[in-house]
Design a protein around this motif. Structure first.
Motif, PDB file in Angstrom:
ATOM      1  N   GLN A  51      -3.008   8.653  -2.003  1.00 62.86           N
ATOM      2  CA  GLN A  51      -2.568   7.503  -1.295  1.00 62.86           C
ATOM      3  C   GLN A  51      -1.320   6.682  -1.810  1.00 62.86           C
ATOM      4  N   VAL A  52      -1.436   6.630  -3.150  1.00 62.80           N
ATOM      5  CA  VAL A  52      -0.192   6.127  -3.962  1.00 62.80           C
ATOM      6  C   VAL A  52       1.029   6.889  -3.663  1.00 62.80           C
ATOM      7  N   MET A  53       1.002   8.179  -3.965  1.00 62.87           N
ATOM      8  CA  MET A  53       1.955   9.390  -3.726  1.00 62.87           C
ATOM      9  C   MET A  53       2.901   8.926  -2.466  1.00 62.87           C
ATOM     10  N   ARG A  54       1.820   8.688  -1.557  1.00 64.13           N
ATOM     11  CA  ARG A  54       2.417   8.418  -0.284  1.00 64.13           C
ATOM     12  C   ARG A  54       3.328   7.066   0.224  1.00 64.13           C
ATOM     13  N   ALA A  55       2.902   6.297  -0.903  1.00 59.10           N
ATOM     14  CA  ALA A  55       3.459   5.064  -0.612  1.00 59.10           C
ATOM     15  C   ALA A  55       4.464   4.649  -1.865  1.00 59.10           C
ATOM     16  N   ALA A  56       4.699   5.404  -2.916  1.00 54.31           N
ATOM     17  CA  ALA A  56       5.496   5.007  -4.015  1.00 54.31           C
ATOM     18  C   ALA A  56       6.961   5.459  -3.889  1.00 54.31           C
ATOM     19  N   ASP A  57       8.062   5.040  -4.142  1.00 55.40           N
ATOM     20  CA  ASP A  57       9.325   5.194  -4.179  1.00 55.40           C
ATOM     21  C   ASP A  57       9.888   6.101  -5.187  1.00 55.40           C
ATOM     22  N   LEU A  58       9.013   6.149  -6.190  1.00 54.15           N
ATOM     23  CA  LEU A  58       9.568   6.923  -7.568  1.00 54.15           C
ATOM     24  C   LEU A  58       7.833   7.038  -8.287  1.00 54.15           C
ATOM     25  N   VAL A  59       7.849   8.230  -9.053  1.00 48.81           N
ATOM     26  CA  VAL A  59       6.801   8.466  -9.950  1.00 48.81           C
ATOM     27  C   VAL A  59       7.075   8.640 -11.274  1.00 48.81           C
TER      28      VAL A  59
ATOM     29  N   LYS B 206      -3.155   6.384   5.072  1.00 47.09           N
ATOM     30  CA  LYS B 206      -2.056   5.521   4.501  1.00 47.09           C
ATOM     31  C   LYS B 206      -2.467   3.976   4.527  1.00 47.09           C
ATOM     32  N   ARG B 207      -3.632   3.907   4.196  1.00 46.44           N
ATOM     33  CA  ARG B 207      -4.080   2.352   4.149  1.00 46.44           C
ATOM     34  C   ARG B 207      -3.300   1.610   3.061  1.00 46.44           C
ATOM     35  N   LEU B 208      -3.064   2.524   1.958  1.00 47.78           N
ATOM     36  CA  LEU B 208      -2.488   1.763   0.765  1.00 47.78           C
ATOM     37  C   LEU B 208      -1.010   1.536   1.183  1.00 47.78           C
ATOM     38  N   ALA B 209      -0.420   2.405   1.626  1.00 49.31           N
ATOM     39  CA  ALA B 209       1.027   2.317   2.105  1.00 49.31           C
ATOM     40  C   ALA B 209       1.082   0.873   2.955  1.00 49.31           C
ATOM     41  N   GLY B 210       0.207   0.758   3.851  1.00 48.27           N
ATOM     42  CA  GLY B 210       0.207  -0.366   4.617  1.00 48.27           C
ATOM     43  C   GLY B 210       0.012  -1.674   3.958  1.00 48.27           C
ATOM     44  N   LEU B 211      -0.614  -1.666   2.850  1.00 49.36           N
ATOM     45  CA  LEU B 211      -0.833  -2.684   2.107  1.00 49.36           C
ATOM     46  C   LEU B 211       0.318  -2.916   1.344  1.00 49.36           C
ATOM     47  N   VAL B 212       0.953  -1.962   0.904  1.00 48.80           N
ATOM     48  CA  VAL B 212       2.041  -2.092  -0.133  1.00 48.80           C
ATOM     49  C   VAL B 212       3.292  -2.746   0.640  1.00 48.80           C
ATOM     50  N   GLU B 213       3.276  -2.386   1.970  1.00 53.79           N
ATOM     51  CA  GLU B 213       4.336  -2.950   3.079  1.00 53.79           C
ATOM     52  C   GLU B 213       3.954  -4.400   3.103  1.00 53.79           C
ATOM     53  N   GLN B 214       2.808  -4.810   3.265  1.00 50.39           N
ATOM     54  CA  GLN B 214       2.418  -6.116   3.623  1.00 50.39           C
ATOM     55  C   GLN B 214       2.827  -6.784   2.113  1.00 50.39           C
ATOM     56  N   LEU B 215       2.327  -6.452   0.966  1.00 54.48           N
ATOM     57  CA  LEU B 215       2.579  -7.091  -0.305  1.00 54.48           C
ATOM     58  C   LEU B 215       4.118  -7.206  -0.691  1.00 54.48           C
ATOM     59  N   GLY B 216       5.064  -6.397  -0.042  1.00 56.72           N
ATOM     60  CA  GLY B 216       6.496  -6.211  -0.322  1.00 56.72           C
ATOM     61  C   GLY B 216       7.149  -7.372   0.252  1.00 56.72           C
ATOM     62  N   LYS B 217       6.397  -8.279   1.048  1.00 57.41           N
ATOM     63  CA  LYS B 217       6.922  -9.474   1.570  1.00 57.41           C
ATOM     64  C   LYS B 217       7.055 -10.496   0.499  1.00 57.41           C
ATOM     65  N   ASP B 218       6.050 -10.238  -0.712  1.00 58.20           N
ATOM     66  CA  ASP B 218       6.200 -11.428  -1.705  1.00 58.20           C
ATOM     67  C   ASP B 218       6.816 -10.753  -2.921  1.00 58.20           C
ATOM     68  N   PHE B 219       6.877  -9.691  -3.060  1.00 54.44           N
ATOM     69  CA  PHE B 219       7.050  -8.774  -4.420  1.00 54.44           C
ATOM     70  C   PHE B 219       8.417  -8.003  -4.166  1.00 54.44           C
ATOM     71  N   ASP B 220       9.322  -8.021  -5.201  1.00 52.49           N
ATOM     72  CA  ASP B 220      10.275  -7.017  -5.157  1.00 52.49           C
ATOM     73  C   ASP B 220      10.099  -5.654  -5.706  1.00 52.49           C
ATOM     74  N   ARG B 221       9.161  -5.725  -6.908  1.00 58.38           N
ATOM     75  CA  ARG B 221       8.649  -4.190  -7.565  1.00 58.38           C
ATOM     76  C   ARG B 221       7.224  -4.419  -7.415  1.00 58.38           C
TER      77      ARG B 221
ATOM     78  N   ASP C  93     -10.485  -3.561   2.425  1.00 58.72           N
ATOM     79  CA  ASP C  93     -11.083  -4.187   3.358  1.00 58.72           C
ATOM     80  C   ASP C  93     -10.135  -4.763   4.381  1.00 58.72           C
ATOM     81  N   GLN C  94     -10.145  -4.165   5.715  1.00 57.71           N
ATOM     82  CA  GLN C  94      -9.234  -4.709   6.629  1.00 57.71           C
ATOM     83  C   GLN C  94      -9.327  -6.230   6.920  1.00 57.71           C
ATOM     84  N   ALA C  95     -10.324  -6.539   6.630  1.00 58.37           N
ATOM     85  CA  ALA C  95     -10.333  -7.922   7.068  1.00 58.37           C
ATOM     86  C   ALA C  95     -10.101  -8.924   6.038  1.00 58.37           C
TER      87      ALA C  95
END
Length: 243
Positions: free
Chosen positions: A134-142, A104-119, A64-66
């Motif tokens: 969407q996970v595949m668009r956000a992941a650095d490794l599968v 790329k909604r999930l990728a945006g959330l990953v970027e947001q959560l990346g402020k608090d988490f290293d992995r 949810d964007q809100a």
């Protein structure tokens, strides 16, 4: 920050067990603030970490964007390891994504959560749908756990085709042979056919994860299974560092 997806086109190969144990390794071996994001409706990651789901929480609220996804994160009993849990409503997320209309909604959330988490470790659904795409668009490794079978290479090629179909620029894919018993002829043949793939053995300690509701490194740190996951995690960190 780096994100790692644990993905399989079928169940029963240890996908969730891999995700939980690798997340534990990230937090305890690498000492990184780690989030395991459970995107499988079975909520297996939460169960293995001893975190029972909150009945009122719905999966679509994560997207949810809100809504701030950080408010839905739960602590586990392990230092540096946190959980963004799933529940049954995650089955409707494909429709939710269609409504949101963002690829790329999930990728945006990953970027947001990346402020608090290293992995961030994703426990993906065992099918390729819009969620896993969407996970595949956000992941650095599968990471792809595969059974020790003469058809392992073919199964891996199928996964690669599936991931490529998720869109351009897919992340690197690391196959891992799961539940290997070198006393079995077919398992030895599969290992000989894919000598560079990392291996996680068939081990009672791994089965005990569901009984203990803990990663294997937390209750059997000297076991071959714990060493295998630690070695796999080291290989993952090296792969991430190499880009």
């Amino acid at each position: 920050m780096a994100s790692i997806a644990v993905y399989s086109v079928k169940g029963g190969v240890g996908k969730t067990t891999f995700a939980v144990n690798l997340a534990w390794c990230a937090a305890n071996i690498s000492r990184r603030e780690t989030l395991i994001w459970d995107l499988d409706a079975a909520n297996g990651s939460g169960f293995l970490l001893g975190v029972d789901p909150k009945k009122k929480r719905t999966a679509e609220s994560v997207f949810d964007q809100a809504r701030d996804p950080a408010k839905l994160i739960e602590k586990t009993g392990f230092s540096g390891l946190h959980l963004l849990p799933a529940d049954e409503s995650i089955r409707t997320l494909d429709r939710q994504f269609d409504r949101i209309g963002k690829k790329k909604r999930l990728a945006g959330l990953v970027e947001q959560l990346g402020k608090d988490f290293d992995r961030i470790i994703f426990d993906c659904p065992p099918v390729l749908n819009e969620v896993s795409a969407q996970v595949m668009r956000a992941a650095d490794l599968v990471i792809v756990p595969l059974p020790p079978s003469p058809l392992s290479t073919r199964a891996f090629e199928t996964v690669v085709e599936e991931v490529r179909g998720a869109g351009k620029g897919h992340p690197p894919i690391l196959p891992v042979m799961s539940m290997v018993d070198m006393r079995r002829t077919l398992h030895r043949q599969a290992r000989e056919a894919n000598p560079t793939w990392p291996v996680v053995p068939l081990a009672s300690a791994i089965e005990q994860c569901a009984v203990e509701r803990k990663p294997v490194g937390a209750f059997a740190p000297r076991s071959p299974a714990a060493r295998a996951f630690a070695q796999l995690w080291t290989a993952i960190e090296r792969k991430l560092a190499a880009g």
